[in-house]
Design a protein around this motif. Structure first.
Motif: not given
Lengths: 378, 378
Positions: B137-143, B165, B190, B196
């Protein structure tokens, strides 16, 4: 009859004094959805609400389970004000339409108290600690890892500090930070505002930059309500979670993020149930975590140190905190006294008490704010 | 009188046939909150709901604005079934208690149609495309970044692929992916499940790994309702957003993530209003984005190419998609025909039509699934 009349007069006077005491400086809340005027709060913490429901027979609202009535005007708007003030910070909240408790469509949603639900955020004198300020921002990362312990996917949030993606040679210490009973892995970054707290502390030079890992410490699906009633929550929280943390989460984080991998740079903390888990895990594995925080979740006592001599040897920081309204409760042994005693035994222990807050997020935001400044200093 | 009787008999027969046709294979929805049985759907897309409201006089539920009645049993439970089936995928939904429309506390929340609200997720024959599968799985990053254009903080989500990473020397192409009108920057991760979708495509070797950046393309606070009514939304979306994207977002992403920085590795796409923005921005700045996607958001026409010769020179991929129920609508010029014509003029254009879906997330999930496989191939 005379007595009744006197009581009636006293009640009238009291109620007029009480309502005279409520300041009419109500403002819309920061937790409201975009463009919504209500709910509002005044500077004393009283909450006023308004719902348009011309066909309903009774409309109420509840904050932390306390229900307040509303009354209807000729146009169909129901308005009501809480009969008591609430503490600064975040509280779970709902409206009740003819006996059906539902989320308020005017308010934003969080996961808390066992479900996604609405909440109110009351202004606080120290809200700059967790405000979105004009400083460099870290990231909150959402990830999924498969657990070798349960076979399920674990949903994890990770805070990385502002410079994490710039200097690709730098390594960081890690705090594993747990939520409480009936909350979940979203709590610390949403209600807890841990990202903003860290960004602000780092910008102000008040803490060593570190990574925060937030896991679901209670349970994941599939658990039925029946299993929960039978105590499966506790088995998961106190039997499975330590194993998941140690076998799955820590190895994943240390091989997928640029972390230090020694216990000196590894901390564990949590609120309420997460504090109890921190106590359990760090006493059982003192070699894994050199620094711990228990927020409204128990203490490390003299007896703990006597029974676990390895803990005293490895621990470099033990931080205990409560809201002042929690320790006022006479059922509790004064935690400050417990901390004083373990300090005499050589533990580097700190005690913090959040003024005028209870077992709630404002206590835990402040606890993290204080704890973070002490972490990874020695 | 006789005619009325015949109509009545016909209606009776029709209604018994109609109800006989509904399959009794209702299952609880994946969008329900933990442990909640209702709402449910059957394999045909009919939705059944149940609400406990012994004191209410009328309870209904609505899906995509269509209201369905419920009836009360002796114990106070209200039950009702939709009188029509709904498409596979995600739909906005609420319950109505004595005329007050509120989020259903049984359902999970999303931001859509202008507010945080509840939704139902109907099972789909191709749901494995966007399911949480046992793959890396990748990441969902909030910035948060501060905009030099508006002075406000912009809230951004970034998808990074599974190996991001690990190999710290590798660079990635970037897709800037926009939501629609009254949705926001949370939509694609979402409702859209873009994380996904990408994880699954990458695991199946069906797409080149790339980064996705999701910004708020409409408006940010503070905008009052009055300003919105006066068209400030559109000014922000079509005047400010292009500037924010080009001056703030792209430079930030390219200096804070390991991206390629040439237009060959930069794509722009969006749904509905986001598609219109994609068209506007890529025609005005053909040198910035070599690959574009318009999902239910217009086309690039023969006339566009004639008026913007630079676009044809720079563009390497133009992807147009709609739900089949959108293009059935006779108001629309057939987009497939438009695509055929621009292909003749030398544009590398693709057309995709999502079967049996309308202007809704299932169309856009499938559009991303198809589009991603074509991206950054040449």
């Amino acid at each position: 009859m005379k007595k009744t009349l006197i009581l009636f007069v006293v009640a009238l006077v009291f109620s007029s004094v009480a309502s005279a005491q409520i300041k009419e400086d109500f403002v819309s809340l920061s937790s409201n959805q975009w463009g919504k005027e209500y709910p509002k709060a005044n500077s004393e913490g009283y909450v006023r609400n308004q719902v348009y429901a011309p066909q309903a027979c009774r409309v109420e609202f509840q904050i932390n389970g306390k229900v307040f009535p509303m009354s209807k005007d000729a146009e169909g708007y129901w308005t009501g004000t809480s009969t008591e003030p609430f503490d600064e910070g975040n509280h779970y909240y709902a409206i009740i339409i003819d006996g059906v408790e539902v989320p308020d469509p005017n308010s934003r949603f969080l996961y808390g108290s066992g479900a996604e639900r609405t909440q109110i955020e009351l202004p606080a004198h120290d809200q700059d600690k967790y405000a979105l300020r004009d400083v460099p921002h870290g990231q909150i990362r959402e990830l999924y890892i498969k657990s070798s312990v349960t076979g399920e996917h674990r949903h994890i949030f990770v805070y990385t500090p502002p410079m994490y993606d710039k200097d690709l040679k730098k390594r960081y210490p890690v705090l594993y930070l747990q939520h409480g009973y009936t909350e979940n892995e979203t709590g610390w970054s949403r209600q807890g505002r841990c990202g903003f707290i860290m960004d602000n502390l780092i910008a102000d030079g008040k803490c060593v930059p570190f990574i925060i890992v937030m896991e679901n410490g209670e349970t994941s699906h599939p658990f039925t309500m029946e299993e929960r009633k039978n105590g499966s929550m506790n088995r998961q929280a106190f039997q499975k979670f330590p194993e998941i943390l140690i076998k799955d989460v820590i190895p994943y984080i240390e091989s997928n993020f640029r972390t230090y991998t020694d216990s000196r740079h590894r901390a564990l903390a949590g609120l309420s149930m997460g504090g109890m888990q921190t106590r359990q895990i760090s006493l059982a594995h003192p070699e894994l975590f050199s620094q711990i925080g228990l927020f409204s979740g128990g203490t490390i006592s003299e007896k703990d140190l006597q029974e676990n001599p390895e803990f005293l040897k490895h621990n470099r920081l033990t931080f205990i905190s409560y809201g002042s309204r929690e320790v006022e409760n006479p059922r509790w042994t004064a935690p400050e006294e417990v901390v004083r005693k373990v300090k005499e035994l050589g533990l580097n222990a700190y005690y913090y008490e959040s003024p005028l807050t209870a077992h709630e997020w404002q206590t835990w935001r402040r606890s993290l704010y204080e704890f973070a400044q002490l972490l990874f200093r020695k």
